[in-house]
Scaffold this motif. Structure first.
Motif, mmCIF file in Angstrom:
data_model
loop_
_atom_site.group_PDB
_atom_site.id
_atom_site.type_symbol
_atom_site.label_atom_id
_atom_site.label_comp_id
_atom_site.label_asym_id
_atom_site.label_seq_id
_atom_site.Cartn_x
_atom_site.Cartn_y
_atom_site.Cartn_z
ATOM 1 N N LEU A 1 0.843 -1.185 0.000
ATOM 2 C CA LEU A 1 0.000 0.000 0.000
ATOM 3 C C LEU A 1 0.882 1.239 0.000
ATOM 4 C CD1 LEU A 1 -2.752 -0.918 2.618
ATOM 5 C CD2 LEU A 1 -2.950 -0.918 0.136
ATOM 6 N N CYS A 2 0.580 2.164 -0.874
ATOM 7 C CA CYS A 2 1.356 3.393 -0.986
ATOM 8 C C CYS A 2 0.545 4.579 -0.503
ATOM 9 C CB CYS A 2 1.749 3.634 -2.445
ATOM 10 S SG CYS A 2 2.785 2.352 -3.143
ATOM 11 N N THR A 3 1.225 5.535 0.092
ATOM 12 C CA THR A 3 0.589 6.791 0.434
ATOM 13 C C THR A 3 0.474 7.633 -0.835
ATOM 14 O OG1 THR A 3 2.688 7.899 0.866
ATOM 15 C CG2 THR A 3 1.632 6.777 2.737
ATOM 16 N N VAL A 4 -0.260 8.717 -0.757
ATOM 17 C CA VAL A 4 -0.344 9.626 -1.903
ATOM 18 C C VAL A 4 1.046 10.163 -2.216
ATOM 19 C CG1 VAL A 4 -1.302 11.813 -2.717
ATOM 20 C CG2 VAL A 4 -2.767 10.202 -1.497
ATOM 21 N N LYS A 5 1.813 10.448 -1.187
ATOM 22 C CA LYS A 5 3.176 10.950 -1.380
ATOM 23 C C LYS A 5 4.029 9.921 -2.127
ATOM 24 C CE LYS A 5 6.924 13.060 1.239
ATOM 25 N NZ LYS A 5 7.382 13.467 2.566
ATOM 26 N N ASP A 6 3.879 8.634 -1.782
ATOM 27 C CA ASP A 6 4.602 7.573 -2.490
ATOM 28 C C ASP A 6 4.184 7.540 -3.962
ATOM 29 O OD1 ASP A 6 5.808 6.763 -0.093
ATOM 30 O OD2 ASP A 6 4.291 5.216 0.281
ATOM 31 N N GLU B 1 -6.691 14.122 -8.233
ATOM 32 C CA GLU B 1 -7.675 14.189 -9.319
ATOM 33 C C GLU B 1 -7.887 12.808 -9.948
ATOM 34 O OE1 GLU B 1 -6.409 17.190 -12.094
ATOM 35 O OE2 GLU B 1 -6.581 18.774 -10.577
ATOM 36 N N LEU B 2 -6.809 12.061 -10.146
ATOM 37 C CA LEU B 2 -6.924 10.706 -10.704
ATOM 38 C C LEU B 2 -7.706 9.800 -9.752
ATOM 39 C CD1 LEU B 2 -3.299 10.267 -12.088
ATOM 40 C CD2 LEU B 2 -5.400 10.422 -13.446
ATOM 41 N N MET B 3 -7.488 9.974 -8.459
ATOM 42 C CA MET B 3 -8.219 9.182 -7.475
ATOM 43 C C MET B 3 -9.700 9.584 -7.476
ATOM 44 S SD MET B 3 -5.291 9.350 -4.504
ATOM 45 C CE MET B 3 -6.379 8.965 -3.168
ATOM 46 N N SER B 4 -9.956 10.874 -7.523
ATOM 47 C CA SER B 4 -11.329 11.377 -7.494
ATOM 48 C C SER B 4 -12.130 10.929 -8.719
ATOM 49 C CB SER B 4 -11.304 12.901 -7.414
ATOM 50 O OG SER B 4 -12.593 13.430 -7.441
ATOM 51 N N SER B 5 -11.468 10.892 -9.867
ATOM 52 C CA SER B 5 -12.150 10.500 -11.107
ATOM 53 C C SER B 5 -12.318 8.989 -11.231
ATOM 54 C CB SER B 5 -11.372 11.017 -12.317
ATOM 55 O OG SER B 5 -10.155 10.313 -12.472
ATOM 56 N N GLY B 6 -11.641 8.226 -10.371
ATOM 57 C CA GLY B 6 -11.735 6.774 -10.438
ATOM 58 C C GLY B 6 -10.690 6.131 -11.327
ATOM 59 N N GLU B 7 -9.846 6.946 -11.948
ATOM 60 C CA GLU B 7 -8.803 6.395 -12.817
ATOM 61 C C GLU B 7 -7.719 5.675 -12.015
ATOM 62 O OE1 GLU B 7 -7.530 8.916 -16.260
ATOM 63 O OE2 GLU B 7 -8.709 10.406 -15.152
ATOM 64 N N LEU B 8 -7.525 6.106 -10.772
ATOM 65 C CA LEU B 8 -6.544 5.483 -9.893
ATOM 66 C C LEU B 8 -7.280 5.038 -8.629
ATOM 67 C CD1 LEU B 8 -3.550 4.807 -9.490
ATOM 68 C CD2 LEU B 8 -3.235 7.078 -8.515
ATOM 69 N N PRO B 9 -7.603 3.751 -8.548
ATOM 70 C CA PRO B 9 -8.362 3.258 -7.389
ATOM 71 C C PRO B 9 -7.573 3.424 -6.088
ATOM 72 C CG PRO B 9 -8.238 1.596 -9.130
ATOM 73 C CD PRO B 9 -7.294 2.700 -9.500
ATOM 74 N N PHE B 10 -8.295 3.640 -5.004
ATOM 75 C CA PHE B 10 -7.659 3.780 -3.700
ATOM 76 C C PHE B 10 -8.572 3.210 -2.631
ATOM 77 C CE2 PHE B 10 -10.323 7.467 -4.101
ATOM 78 C CZ PHE B 10 -10.794 7.723 -2.822
ATOM 79 N N ARG C 1 -8.994 8.267 8.004
ATOM 80 C CA ARG C 1 -8.828 9.471 7.180
ATOM 81 C C ARG C 1 -7.743 9.298 6.121
ATOM 82 N NH1 ARG C 1 -7.886 14.236 11.159
ATOM 83 N NH2 ARG C 1 -7.480 15.250 9.180
ATOM 84 N N ALA C 2 -6.994 8.220 6.218
ATOM 85 C CA ALA C 2 -5.864 8.001 5.311
ATOM 86 C C ALA C 2 -6.310 7.321 4.021
ATOM 87 C CB ALA C 2 -4.810 7.143 6.001
ATOM 88 N N ARG C 3 -5.731 7.774 2.917
ATOM 89 C CA ARG C 3 -5.967 7.144 1.624
ATOM 90 C C ARG C 3 -4.716 6.367 1.244
ATOM 91 N NH1 ARG C 3 -8.596 11.853 1.751
ATOM 92 N NH2 ARG C 3 -10.661 12.001 0.840
ATOM 93 N N ARG C 4 -4.911 5.143 0.799
ATOM 94 C CA ARG C 4 -3.798 4.305 0.370
ATOM 95 C C ARG C 4 -4.106 3.745 -1.007
ATOM 96 N NH1 ARG C 4 -1.860 6.829 3.797
ATOM 97 N NH2 ARG C 4 -0.943 6.128 5.752
ATOM 98 N N ILE C 5 -3.071 3.606 -1.802
ATOM 99 C CA ILE C 5 -3.201 3.110 -3.172
ATOM 100 C C ILE C 5 -2.400 1.819 -3.261
ATOM 101 C CG2 ILE C 5 -2.854 3.653 -5.603
ATOM 102 C CD1 ILE C 5 -2.615 6.650 -4.582
ATOM 103 N N LYS C 6 -3.032 0.768 -3.758
ATOM 104 C CA LYS C 6 -2.317 -0.499 -3.924
ATOM 105 C C LYS C 6 -1.246 -0.325 -4.988
ATOM 106 C CE LYS C 6 -6.327 -3.375 -2.906
ATOM 107 N NZ LYS C 6 -7.266 -4.350 -3.481
ATOM 108 N N ARG C 7 -0.074 -0.862 -4.710
ATOM 109 C CA ARG C 7 1.029 -0.772 -5.678
ATOM 110 C C ARG C 7 0.619 -1.417 -7.004
ATOM 111 N NH1 ARG C 7 6.617 0.487 -6.382
ATOM 112 N NH2 ARG C 7 6.727 0.225 -8.629
ATOM 113 N N ALA C 8 -0.156 -2.497 -6.932
ATOM 114 C CA ALA C 8 -0.636 -3.167 -8.149
ATOM 115 C C ALA C 8 -1.526 -2.236 -8.967
ATOM 116 C CB ALA C 8 -1.383 -4.443 -7.782
ATOM 117 N N ASP C 9 -2.319 -1.391 -8.298
ATOM 118 C CA ASP C 9 -3.180 -0.440 -9.013
ATOM 119 C C ASP C 9 -2.360 0.661 -9.674
ATOM 120 O OD1 ASP C 9 -5.537 -1.784 -8.453
ATOM 121 O OD2 ASP C 9 -5.926 -0.631 -6.622
ATOM 122 N N ILE C 10 -1.267 1.062 -9.042
ATOM 123 C CA ILE C 10 -0.378 2.046 -9.671
ATOM 124 C C ILE C 10 0.251 1.444 -10.917
ATOM 125 C CG2 ILE C 10 1.787 3.334 -9.392
ATOM 126 C CD1 ILE C 10 1.009 3.704 -6.428
#
Length: 66
Positions: free
Chosen positions: A12-17, A31-40, A45-54
């Motif tokens: 899991l990556c932070t937005v900063k990562d 913006e990519l997260m908000s539009s659904g292009e980058l799932p999270f 309160r924390a948002r994390r992005i799967k490395r596989a999704d990146i």
């Protein structure tokens, strides 16, 4: 990537990562997260992005022709 490098990569990556990995601005990543292009996922309160999704996001980008 070698197997040793891959095992140390965060799942899991932070937005900063994501900003560092994608070499995009923080606002663009949000913006990519908000539009659904980058799932999270949201944990509290924390948002994390799967490395596989990146990786999947980068793989689906169309090549640019000049």
């Amino acid at each position: 990537m070698t197997a040793a490098t891959n095992s140390t990569a965060p799942v899991l990556c932070t937005v900063k990562d994501a900003v560092v990995l994608l070499r995009l601005g923080r606002s663009t990543v949000y913006e990519l997260m908000s539009s659904g292009e980058l799932p999270f996922i949201k944990l509290g309160r924390a948002r994390r992005i799967k490395r596989a999704d990146i990786d999947a996001f980068v793989a689906q980008l169309p090549p640019q022709s000049v």
